[in-house]
Design an enzyme around this catalytic site. Structure first.
Site, PDB file in Angstrom:
ATOM      1  N   ASP A  29      47.231 -22.420   5.491  1.00 45.71           N
ATOM      2  CA  ASP A  29      47.370 -23.565   6.401  1.00 45.71           C
ATOM      3  C   ASP A  29      46.019 -23.790   7.061  1.00 45.71           C
ATOM      4  OD1 ASP A  29      47.951 -25.195   8.799  1.00 45.71           O
ATOM      5  OD2 ASP A  29      50.042 -24.863   8.247  1.00 45.71           O
ATOM      6  N   ILE A  30      45.590 -25.043   7.098  1.00 45.93           N
ATOM      7  CA  ILE A  30      44.261 -25.373   7.619  1.00 45.93           C
ATOM      8  C   ILE A  30      44.195 -25.247   9.152  1.00 45.93           C
ATOM      9  CG2 ILE A  30      44.416 -27.894   7.961  1.00 45.93           C
ATOM     10  CD1 ILE A  30      41.693 -26.068   5.956  1.00 45.93           C
ATOM     11  N   GLU A  88      55.564 -33.087   9.642  1.00 45.83           N
ATOM     12  CA  GLU A  88      54.230 -33.679   9.510  1.00 45.83           C
ATOM     13  C   GLU A  88      53.944 -34.093   8.067  1.00 45.83           C
ATOM     14  OE1 GLU A  88      51.045 -31.194  11.197  1.00 45.83           O
ATOM     15  OE2 GLU A  88      49.719 -32.072   9.685  1.00 45.83           O
ATOM     16  N   HIS A  93      57.922 -27.491   2.280  1.00 44.38           N
ATOM     17  CA  HIS A  93      57.049 -26.310   2.338  1.00 44.38           C
ATOM     18  C   HIS A  93      57.601 -25.279   3.310  1.00 44.38           C
ATOM     19  CE1 HIS A  93      55.620 -29.265   5.301  1.00 44.38           C
ATOM     20  NE2 HIS A  93      55.287 -28.235   6.073  1.00 44.38           N
ATOM     21  N   HIS A  95      56.370 -22.213   5.867  1.00 37.04           N
ATOM     22  CA  HIS A  95      55.271 -21.531   6.551  1.00 37.04           C
ATOM     23  C   HIS A  95      55.543 -20.029   6.505  1.00 37.04           C
ATOM     24  CE1 HIS A  95      53.582 -25.025   8.952  1.00 37.04           C
ATOM     25  NE2 HIS A  95      54.771 -25.515   8.667  1.00 37.04           N
TER      26      HIS A  95
HETATM   27  P1  5GP Z   1      54.919 -29.414   9.144  1.00 31.02           P
HETATM   28  O1  5GP Z   1      55.113 -30.559   8.183  1.00 31.02           O
HETATM   29  O2  5GP Z   1      55.541 -28.146   8.641  1.00 31.02           O
HETATM   30  O3  5GP Z   1      55.318 -29.757  10.536  1.00 31.02           O
HETATM   31  O4  5GP Z   1      53.344 -29.133   9.256  1.00 31.02           O
HETATM   32  C1  5GP Z   1      52.498 -29.273   8.137  1.00 31.02           C
HETATM   33  C2  5GP Z   1      51.490 -28.148   8.112  1.00 31.02           C
HETATM   34  O5  5GP Z   1      50.571 -28.427   7.073  1.00 31.02           O
HETATM   35  C3  5GP Z   1      50.672 -27.981   9.402  1.00 31.02           C
HETATM   36  O6  5GP Z   1      50.741 -26.639   9.837  1.00 31.02           O
HETATM   37  C4  5GP Z   1      49.260 -28.396   9.006  1.00 31.02           C
HETATM   38  O7  5GP Z   1      48.259 -27.626   9.624  1.00 31.02           O
HETATM   39  C5  5GP Z   1      49.267 -28.180   7.502  1.00 31.02           C
HETATM   40  N1  5GP Z   1      48.401 -29.129   6.807  1.00 31.02           N
HETATM   41  C6  5GP Z   1      48.415 -30.476   6.948  1.00 31.02           C
HETATM   42  N2  5GP Z   1      47.494 -31.037   6.149  1.00 31.02           N
HETATM   43  C7  5GP Z   1      46.875 -30.013   5.500  1.00 31.02           C
HETATM   44  C8  5GP Z   1      45.828 -29.971   4.530  1.00 31.02           C
HETATM   45  O8  5GP Z   1      45.269 -30.972   4.106  1.00 31.02           O
HETATM   46  N3  5GP Z   1      45.469 -28.731   4.094  1.00 31.02           N
HETATM   47  C9  5GP Z   1      46.075 -27.594   4.534  1.00 31.02           C
HETATM   48  N4  5GP Z   1      45.644 -26.435   4.030  1.00 31.02           N
HETATM   49  N5  5GP Z   1      47.067 -27.603   5.441  1.00 31.02           N
HETATM   50  C10 5GP Z   1      47.462 -28.803   5.922  1.00 31.02           C
END
Ligand code: 5GP
Length: 128
Positions: A29-30, A88, A93, A95
């Site tokens: 995760d970035i 987001e 996915h 975590h």
């Molecule tokens: P969620 O959808 O689970 O709320 O969050 C999406 C997760 O993906 C976040 O923790 C965010 O940091 C990660 N994320 C979003 N865009 C990117 C990306 O382009 N590269 C990486 N490695 N992680 C990402």
């Protein structure tokens, strides 16, 4: 349009890859909550995790288990938390977050600022 994670899987957007097989891809995760915070995604692009077919969904957890073992080994954490949010990025996915206490899984906390070298080193260790 392909999701950002599909673009990562296709190599169109760079990522710090941790593991990959025919059906799944794991990368750092970035915006990590901790060193080793990894995302596991199915190559099949589906937004909501529970819309995945049963085989893909169950296989994703088995794939994540192997990655989690590596994270635990590398970080020495008590456990690896499995968290699904997905608000987001509209591509299912999981975590995987190394934790020692409940407060380690607080998505409102300030994220770690790692250098590209640090990300690369963590990914290297996890993919060994
Ligand atoms: P969620 O959808 O689970 O709320 O969050 C999406 C997760 O993906 C976040 O923790 C965010 O940091 C990660 N994320 C979003 N865009 C990117 C990306 O382009 N590269 C990486 N490695 N992680 C990402």
């Amino acid at each position: 349009m392909a999701s950002i994670f599909s673009k990562i899987i296709a190599g169109e957007i760079p990522s710090y890859k941790v593991a990959e097989d025919e059906n799944y891809y794991a990368f750092l995760d970035i915006n990590p909550l901790a060193e080793g915070h990894t995302l596991v995604v199915p190559k099949k692009e589906v937004d909501y995790i529970f819309d995945l077919d049963d085989k893909t969904l169950s296989g994703m957890m088995v794939f994540a288990k192997k990655v989690a073992e590596k994270i635990k080994e590398m970080t020495g954490c008590k456990k690896v938390a499995v968290v699904v949010l997905g608000l987001e990025v509209a591509h299912a996915h999981i975590h995987l977050i190394p934790i020692n206490s409940e407060s380690d899984v607080d998505f409102h906390r300030e994220k770690l600022q790692l250098t590209p070298e640090q990300f690369a080193e963590i990914a290297r260790k996890l993919s060994e």
